[in-house]
Design a protein around this motif. Structure first.
Motif, PDB file in Angstrom:
ATOM      1  N   LEU A  61      -7.957  -1.439   2.284  1.00 44.05           N
ATOM      2  CA  LEU A  61      -6.679  -0.717   2.196  1.00 44.05           C
ATOM      3  C   LEU A  61      -6.887   0.754   1.834  1.00 44.05           C
ATOM      4  O   LEU A  61      -5.923   1.485   1.589  1.00 44.05           O
ATOM      5  CB  LEU A  61      -5.771  -1.392   1.169  1.00 44.05           C
ATOM      6  N   TYR A  94       0.792  -1.616   8.315  1.00 49.42           N
ATOM      7  CA  TYR A  94       0.431  -2.984   7.926  1.00 49.42           C
ATOM      8  C   TYR A  94       0.013  -3.805   9.137  1.00 49.42           C
ATOM      9  O   TYR A  94      -0.962  -4.566   9.084  1.00 49.42           O
ATOM     10  CB  TYR A  94       1.610  -3.666   7.226  1.00 49.42           C
ATOM     11  N   ARG A 151       0.870  -1.178   0.000  1.00 53.76           N
ATOM     12  CA  ARG A 151       0.000   0.000   0.000  1.00 53.76           C
ATOM     13  C   ARG A 151       0.904   1.224   0.000  1.00 53.76           C
ATOM     14  O   ARG A 151       1.727   1.396   0.899  1.00 53.76           O
ATOM     15  CB  ARG A 151      -0.894  -0.020   1.248  1.00 53.76           C
ATOM     16  N   TRP A 202      -3.431  -2.706  10.347  1.00 53.02           N
ATOM     17  CA  TRP A 202      -4.439  -3.159   9.376  1.00 53.02           C
ATOM     18  C   TRP A 202      -4.742  -4.647   9.558  1.00 53.02           C
ATOM     19  O   TRP A 202      -5.908  -5.068   9.544  1.00 53.02           O
ATOM     20  CB  TRP A 202      -3.918  -2.870   7.969  1.00 53.02           C
TER      21      TRP A 202
END
Length: 454
Positions: free
Chosen positions: A453, A406, A398, A409
C-alpha cells in the motif's frame, strides 16, 4: 465406462498423487482467472463423441485449468470469506465421494448420517439451545437460510390460516447477508431492511421498526433475521434484546451465523452471542470458519418437528423410508433438498481426528490475526482503521486513495500471484477489507500486504 482396467488404475494413481501433493503444499500457487476464449484457445473442446482420454483431460486440468482458479486456502487470500479446510477434512471428502452414500434417509445412509449427527451435536452444543434442538447439513448458508425461513413461514401460516394466500413479511437489518433478500424472492415474501447505524441491529431498532408497521403489515410479519457476524464487517447484532422483542411479539427469531458461527467456539468472543440460545433457527457454515471443504452449511432448529412439517416429502416410492423397519433420522425431512451427499462427513472426521480443542485454538487465531492487523494499521501513518476489528474482519483505508486505486491495487497483487485482498464499502466509502480464516496466515503475510500500500 464402468469397467476396471489398467487405464483406470493408472488414472487413480495420478489423481491420488495430485491430491497428496496438493494437501501437503503449504504455499499453493495463487492462480488467477483467464477469459473463456483464452482458455478455449489453450485447452480446446474437451467434450467430444469419442472422448479425449483420462490422462489428457487430467493433464489439462492440472497444468492449465486449476491455475485459472484461486485456492481458497491460500494464506494471503483474505477476500470475501475465504476458507481453510483441514487436510483431514479434504482427505475424507475423497472418502465421502468414493463411498457413494445417499445421505437423505437413514435406510440408505445410516452409518454416514450417524457420523454427521455426531458433528451436529457439537454444533448444537455451541449454541446452547434447549434440549431437543437439532439440525442438518446443507449445501451452504443460502440453502440453510431458505430452509429455516420456509419453516418459519409454514408455522406462521398454520397459526394464521386466514393469511394462507398472503405474502409474508420479514424484517432484517441493512447489514444482513444478501441471501436473505434472495431467499425472500424465492419464497415470494417481502423484506423490510431496518436502516440501523453501523449495520448493527438492536432490540430498540427492531421494536421501532415493528411499531412503524401498518396493522396489515404487522399481521404479515412472520420472521426476524438477526446476524451473528456480518459478512462485510463481522458485526454481531444485539441478539439478546432482539430475542426479547421477538418473544414479546410472537415472531420467529432466526440468526444467520453463516460466517460468524465458528466463533461460538471461541471463549474470547462467545459472550457477544448472548441471546442466540433463544433463537428458533440458526444458520452456520462449517465450510467457512469450521475448516470444512465446500460445500457444507448447517441449519439448526429449536423445534425440529416444525421443520419436518414444512419439509418432509411424500411419494409412493418414498413410503418405505417412513416405515418402522427403516426408522431413523432422515435429513431430507428437515431442509429443502431431497437428494443430498453426506456433507457433514469431512467435518466429523476432522473433529474426531483432532478434537474440538484444536478447532477452538484455530478459530481464536483468526480473531487474534485481525487484532494484530488492526494494531499494525493504526501504527501506519498512511493507513486509517475505519472501525475496530470485529471477529476476524478488519476494515481500513489507504489515505488519499479512491475506488479506482483500490481496484487497481487488488488486480496488481492478484495478477502477480501475491495476494487476493478486495475492496468493500463502509458507509458508501471505498475501503480495504481483511477477513482472516486460515490459521496459517502469518504476521509476515500481513506486513507484506500492508507494504504494497506504499
Amino acid at each position: 465406462m464402468h469397467t476396471i482396467d489398467m487405464d483406470l488404475v493408472e488414472m487413480t494413481l495420478d489423481v491420488m498423487k495430485y491430491t497428496i501433493d496438493r494437501i501437503s503444499n503449504v504455499t499453493p500457487e495463487l492462480g488467477s482467472p483467464k477469459k473463456e476464449e483464452e482458455l478455449l484457445r489453450i485447452v480446446g473442446e474437451t467434450i467430444t463423441p469419442e472422448g479425449i482420454g483420462g490422462e489428457n483431460a487430467f493433464k489439462l486440468f492440472r497444468d492449465v485449468l486449476v491455475k485459472a482458479t484461486v485456492p481458497i486456502d491460500h494464506p494471503r487470500h483474505l477476500a470475501f470469506v475465504p476458507a481453510a479446510p483441514t487436510r483431514a477434512a479434504i482427505m475424507f471428502d475423497l472418502v465421502t465421494s468414493a463411498s457413494s452414500i445417499h445421505g437423505a434417509y437413514w435406510m440408505e445412509g445410516a452409518g454416514g448420517i450417524f457420523c454427521e449427527n455426531q458433528a451436529m451435536k457439537w454444533l448444537v452444543s455451541l449454541t446452547k439451545l434447549r434440549e431437543g434442538a437439532f439440525g442438518v447439513f446443507t449445501s451452504g448458508g443460502t440453502a440453510a437460510n431458505l430452509s429455516a425461513l420456509v419453516t418459519a413461514r409454514e408455522e406462521w401460516r398454520e397459526n394464521k390460516p386466514e393469511y394462507a394466500r398472503e405474502r409474508a413479511l420479514l424484517l432484517t437489518s441493512n447489514g444482513a447477508h444478501s441471501s436473505i433478500k434472495s431467499m425472500a424472492k424465492v419464497m415470494d415474501a417481502d423484506v423490510i431492511l431496518i436502516d440501523s447505524e453501523d449495520e448493527y441491529l438492536s432490540g430498540a431498532d427492531l421494536k421501532t421498526a415493528i411499531d412503524d408497521l401498518s396493522d396489515e403489515d404487522r399481521a404479515r410479519l412472520f420472521a426476524v433475521v438477526a446476524t451473528g457476524g456480518t459478512t462485510n464487517a463481522g458485526i454481531i447484532d444485539d441478539l439478546k434484546t432482539i430475542a426479547e422483542i421477538c418473544e414479546q411479539e410472537k415472531v420467529w427469531f432466526h440468526v444467520d451465523c453463516a460466517y460468524g458461527g465458528g466463533a461460538l467456539a471461541a471463549n474470547s468472543v462467545r459472550h457477544l452471542f448472548e441471546g442466540i440460545e433463544k433463537a428458533d433457527s440458526i444458520t452456520i457454515d462449517p465450510h467457512k470458519w469450521l475448516f470444512s471443504p465446500y460445500d457444507c452449511g448447517a441449519v439448526i432448529y429449536k423445534n425440529l418437528e416444525l421443520a419436518k412439517k414444512a419439509h418432509s416429502q411424500k411419494g409412493a416410492y418414498l413410503d418405505i423410508f417412513k416405515d418402522e423397519g427403516a426408522q431413523g433420522f432422515n435429513p431430507a425431512d428437515y431442509q429443502i433438498q431431497l437428494t443430498r451427499r453426506l456433507r457433514g462427513l469431512p467435518l466429523w472426521f476432522s473433529l474426531a481426528m483432532h478434537g474440538t480443542n484444536k478447532y477452538k485454538k484455530a478459530i481464536e487465531r483468526g480473531i487474534e490475526l485481525a487484532q494484530i492487523a488492526a494494531r499494525k494499521i493504526k501504527e501506519n501513518d498512511k493507513l486509517e482503521l475505519i472501525r475496530p476489528a470485529s471477529l476476524s474482519v478488519v476494515l481500513f483505508k489507504r489515505k488519499g486513495w479512491n475506488s479506482e486505486d483500490y481496484r487497481d491495487w487488488t488486480y496488481k497483487n492478484h495478477r502477480e500471484g501475491f495476494a487476493l485482498v478486495t475492496p468493500s464499502l463502509w458507509k458508501d466509502e471505498s475501503v480495504i477489507r481483511f477477513c482472516f480464516i486460515n490459521p496459517d496466515t502469518t504476521e509476515d503475510d500481513i506486513d507484506k500486504i500492508l507494504e504494497t500500500l506504499g
